[in-house]
Design a protein around this motif. Structure first.
Motif, PDB file in Angstrom:
ATOM      1  N   ILE A  88       0.828  -1.207   0.000  1.00  0.00           N
ATOM      2  CA  ILE A  88       0.000   0.000   0.000  1.00  0.00           C
ATOM      3  C   ILE A  88       0.864   1.260   0.000  1.00  0.00           C
ATOM      4  N   GLY A  89       2.022   1.212   0.662  1.00  0.00           N
ATOM      5  CA  GLY A  89       2.919   2.361   0.620  1.00  0.00           C
ATOM      6  C   GLY A  89       3.390   2.656  -0.792  1.00  0.00           C
ATOM      7  N   ARG A  94       2.737   5.696  -6.045  1.00  0.00           N
ATOM      8  CA  ARG A  94       2.471   5.575  -7.485  1.00  0.00           C
ATOM      9  C   ARG A  94       1.148   6.228  -7.882  1.00  0.00           C
ATOM     10  N   ARG A  95       0.088   5.962  -7.108  1.00  0.00           N
ATOM     11  CA  ARG A  95      -1.258   6.385  -7.477  1.00  0.00           C
ATOM     12  C   ARG A  95      -1.787   7.546  -6.645  1.00  0.00           C
ATOM     13  N   GLY A  96      -1.070   7.921  -5.604  1.00  0.00           N
ATOM     14  CA  GLY A  96      -1.512   9.042  -4.786  1.00  0.00           C
ATOM     15  C   GLY A  96      -1.944   8.630  -3.387  1.00  0.00           C
ATOM     16  N   ALA A  99      -5.974   7.641  -2.985  1.00  0.00           N
ATOM     17  CA  ALA A  99      -6.374   6.296  -3.411  1.00  0.00           C
ATOM     18  C   ALA A  99      -5.971   5.251  -2.382  1.00  0.00           C
ATOM     19  N   ALA A 100      -4.776   5.391  -1.831  1.00  0.00           N
ATOM     20  CA  ALA A 100      -4.305   4.427  -0.829  1.00  0.00           C
ATOM     21  C   ALA A 100      -5.130   4.520   0.450  1.00  0.00           C
ATOM     22  N   MET A 101      -5.492   5.723   0.857  1.00  0.00           N
ATOM     23  CA  MET A 101      -6.271   5.896   2.085  1.00  0.00           C
ATOM     24  C   MET A 101      -7.675   5.322   1.952  1.00  0.00           C
ATOM     25  N   THR A 102      -8.258   5.393   0.755  1.00  0.00           N
ATOM     26  CA  THR A 102      -9.567   4.782   0.524  1.00  0.00           C
ATOM     27  C   THR A 102      -9.478   3.262   0.617  1.00  0.00           C
ATOM     28  N   SER A 221     -13.122  10.772   0.297  1.00  0.00           N
ATOM     29  CA  SER A 221     -13.449  10.926  -1.127  1.00  0.00           C
ATOM     30  C   SER A 221     -13.487  12.393  -1.555  1.00  0.00           C
ATOM     31  N   LYS A 222     -13.579  13.307  -0.604  1.00  0.00           N
ATOM     32  CA  LYS A 222     -13.672  14.735  -0.911  1.00  0.00           C
ATOM     33  C   LYS A 222     -12.325  15.458  -0.834  1.00  0.00           C
TER      34      LYS A 222
END
Length: 434
Positions: A88-89, A94-96, A99-102, A221-222
């Motif tokens: 996840i790190g 890579r994706r921000g 996205a990882a926190m969601t 998400s916001k």
């Protein structure tokens, strides 16, 4: 002297958002802290019900045998943290961060569901124990990546001169969670009969924690993303290990004292009060309430200090050194004059001193890494450090107490870990990132 130079490469391109309104700052802090808070709440509740969970899921002829298996299950969730940190790190770099926190909060929900609805050993035999174990593993995997992604976002989003305050809420949320978990446990012990508590009451705190998850998902998400990796960027993990391996190694050692102190003083203390000091469960849970409030206050003060100090390492080292010097006398007083007020007072003092260096330590670790590998680096540092030292601490001291009969075993273990951290922090060279 510092034999290892921890200078860092220039930060990768980062598009930072700078929320200016109080509402946007509150939303940012809540979104980044809520996942860690949910996980810490579940850990707190599990710790406070370790004796009961041991009886329900790991029956044994020896009371210490059931407790050992219960805290081993608590600790085994940490085994998945390094894997979660790696996977996840890297995903966060890579994706921000968003996205990882969601992803992490969704995984946390799955793990908590497993624990809340796991059938007991009497109902399903070993399968019930395995469901409980699966929930702990899933929680551990999610939290392994949560800390790197969410703490990096707190650091990156907003004014530089207030990043310490923002990051401090990541640790302060753990205090809130410990407080809520302890209050819930104390209320259940005080209002339910032992039969009701054993049959269904212990599940209520985990079900209550699940209610927070939809709120966390919505708020996250916001958020605006703070990190956008280049499309052709190299693998974050490869870059991290190849170019920053020494920093990661020192970082793992640097978090040793903090994680061991938190999991022993905050989470293990209620069990210690019941099993070793022979105090009633309802009163011993007050320890979690006291240390939870202390964690929150000390973390926020620590964040303010980190924003104002030119150098942060001296505060970190002073915090660790103070705990090394005082922890053995503190545990000696607890065992020699066991009383709830004394144990609460000493727990508060140890927690406050440890957490005064917590936020500066996080900032030192994140600022020594470029943004392109920051989430991966902090995830690996924190998850490995917590797994090797924090996750095993309850099992180790429980085993030591049972084997040696020495009630000072937790203090001796904390001193050893404190010396390790003191050496590592001394070797780290600060790097301030604008």
């Amino acid at each position: 002297m510092n034999d290892v130079t921890l200078s860092s490469a220039d930060d990768a391109p980062v598009r930072q958002s700078h929320p200016q309104t109080r509402a946007s700052q509150v939303r940012l802090i809540a979104a980044c802290s809520i996942g860690n808070a949910l996980e810490m709440y579940d850990f707190t509740v599990y710790s406070f019900f370790a004796l009961l969970i041991g009886h329900l899921f790991f029956p044994s002829d020896s009371p210490f045998g059931s407790l050992l298996l219960a805290v081993a299950t608590f600790g085994i969730g940490f085994v998945m943290r390094p894997l979660g940190g790696l996977v996840i790190g890297s995903y966060a770099d890579r994706r921000g961060r968003k996205a990882a926190m969601t992803l992490t909060i969704a995984l946390m929900v799955g793990g908590t569901l497993c624990i809340a609805f796991a059938p007991t050993y009497a109902q399903a035999g070993v399968w019930g124990s395995l469901v409980l174990l699966a929930g702990r593993l899933l929680q551990g995997f999610s939290l392994g990546g949560e800390i790197g992604a969410s703490t990096s976002m707190l650091m990156e989003a907003g004014a530089v001169n207030r990043r310490g305050f923002r990051v401090s809420w990541q640790l302060g949320s753990q205090g809130i969670s410990a407080l809520l978990g302890a209050l819930t446990g104390a209320a259940l012990y005080a209002t339910l009969t032992p039969t009701s508590l054993e049959s269904w009451g212990w599940r209520l705190p985990f079900l209550g924690g699940l209610a927070i998850a939809p709120v966390g998902l919505y708020i996250r998400s916001k958020l605006d993303e703070t990190h956008h990796a280049e499309p052709d960027a190299a693998s974050p993990l490869g870059t991290l290990m190849r170019e920053h391996g020494a920093k990661v190694g020192l970082g793992i050692l640097a978090v040793t004292a903090g994680t061991v102190g938190m999991y022993l003083v905050v989470f293990f203390m209620p069990t210690y009060m019941i099993r070793v000091l022979k105090m009633p469960p309802s009163l011993s849970l007050l320890s979690g309430c006291a240390t939870g409030v202390t964690m929150l206050i000390a973390s926020l003060v620590s964040g303010r200090l980190a924003d104002r100090l030119t150098r942060r390492k001296p505060l970190v080292m002073a915090s660790v050194l103070f705990n090394i010097v005082t922890v053995i006398p503190a545990f000696w007083l607890m065992t020699r004059f066991p009383s709830v007020p004394l144990v609460l007072l000493l727990s508060v003092v140890m927690t406050a001193c440890a957490n005064l260096g917590s936020t500066p330590m996080l900032l030192v670790l994140m600022e020594m890494l470029p943004a392109s590998v920051r989430a991966s680096g902090l995830s690996v540092i924190y998850s490995v450090g917590v797994t090797v030292f924090g996750g095993s601490s309850q099992f180790i001291v429980t085993w030591l107490i049972a084997k040696t009969g020495n009630p000072l075993s937790p203090a001796l273990y904390m001193v050893a870990c404190g010396c390790v951290t003191l050496f590592a922090v001394w070797r780290i060279r600060e790097r301030r990132v604008a």
